[in-house]
Design a protein around this motif. Structure first.
Motif, short mmCIF file in Angstrom:
data_model
loop_
_atom_site.label_atom_id
_atom_site.label_comp_id
_atom_site.label_asym_id
_atom_site.label_seq_id
_atom_site.Cartn_x
_atom_site.Cartn_y
_atom_site.Cartn_z
N GLN A 257 0.83 -1.20 0.00
CA GLN A 257 0.00 0.00 0.00
C GLN A 257 0.87 1.26 0.00
N GLU A 258 1.97 1.23 0.73
CA GLU A 258 2.87 2.38 0.74
C GLU A 258 3.52 2.58 -0.63
N LEU A 259 3.83 1.48 -1.30
CA LEU A 259 4.39 1.58 -2.65
C LEU A 259 3.37 2.18 -3.62
N HIS A 260 2.10 1.75 -3.51
CA HIS A 260 1.04 2.30 -4.37
C HIS A 260 0.88 3.80 -4.10
N GLU A 261 0.90 4.19 -2.83
CA GLU A 261 0.76 5.60 -2.47
C GLU A 261 1.94 6.41 -3.02
N LEU A 262 3.15 5.87 -2.89
CA LEU A 262 4.33 6.54 -3.41
C LEU A 262 4.24 6.69 -4.92
N ALA A 263 3.83 5.63 -5.61
CA ALA A 263 3.69 5.69 -7.07
C ALA A 263 2.62 6.68 -7.48
N ARG A 264 1.51 6.70 -6.77
CA ARG A 264 0.41 7.63 -7.08
C ARG A 264 0.87 9.08 -6.90
N ASN A 265 1.54 9.35 -5.81
CA ASN A 265 2.03 10.71 -5.55
C ASN A 265 3.09 11.13 -6.57
N SER A 266 3.97 10.19 -6.92
CA SER A 266 5.00 10.49 -7.93
C SER A 266 4.36 10.79 -9.28
N GLY A 267 3.35 10.01 -9.62
CA GLY A 267 2.64 10.24 -10.89
C GLY A 267 1.96 11.59 -10.93
N ARG A 268 1.30 11.93 -9.83
CA ARG A 268 0.63 13.24 -9.76
C ARG A 268 1.64 14.38 -9.90
N GLU A 269 2.73 14.26 -9.16
CA GLU A 269 3.75 15.31 -9.19
C GLU A 269 4.37 15.44 -10.58
#
Length: 84
Positions: free
Chosen positions: A4-16
């Motif tokens: 879940q932390e990896l998904h959150e990190l990937a989601r935030n990186s994608g948004r940024e």
């Protein structure tokens, strides 16, 4: 790190990353990101200009077609002898 932390990190990186790319594209198009209302006014002006030119174009086409029709009618009626 959990999944879940990896998904959150990937989601935030994608948004940024997406935000940065969008800003670069807008800058390349000449849009001032510091004054978004000015950009909206510019887009509104361009839309009005496009609509205005379309209207003028339609009127010019109608005028040309009308002139050609009148010229054709004149040619037709000028060749007909009126009683005599």
């Amino acid at each position: 790190m959990t999944e879940q932390e990896l998904h959150e990190l990937a989601r935030n990186s994608g948004r940024e990353g997406g935000r940065e790319v969008a800003q670069e594209v807008l800058r390349a198009l000449g849009i001032d990101l510091e004054q978004p209302l000015e950009a909206q006014k510019d887009m509104h002006f361009l839309r009005d200009l496009r609509n205005g030119t379309s209207s003028v174009k339609g009127k010019i086409i109608n005028t040309v077609v009308g002139a050609l029709a009148l010229a054709g009618l004149y040619k037709l009626f000028s060749s007909v002898k009126w009683g005599g």
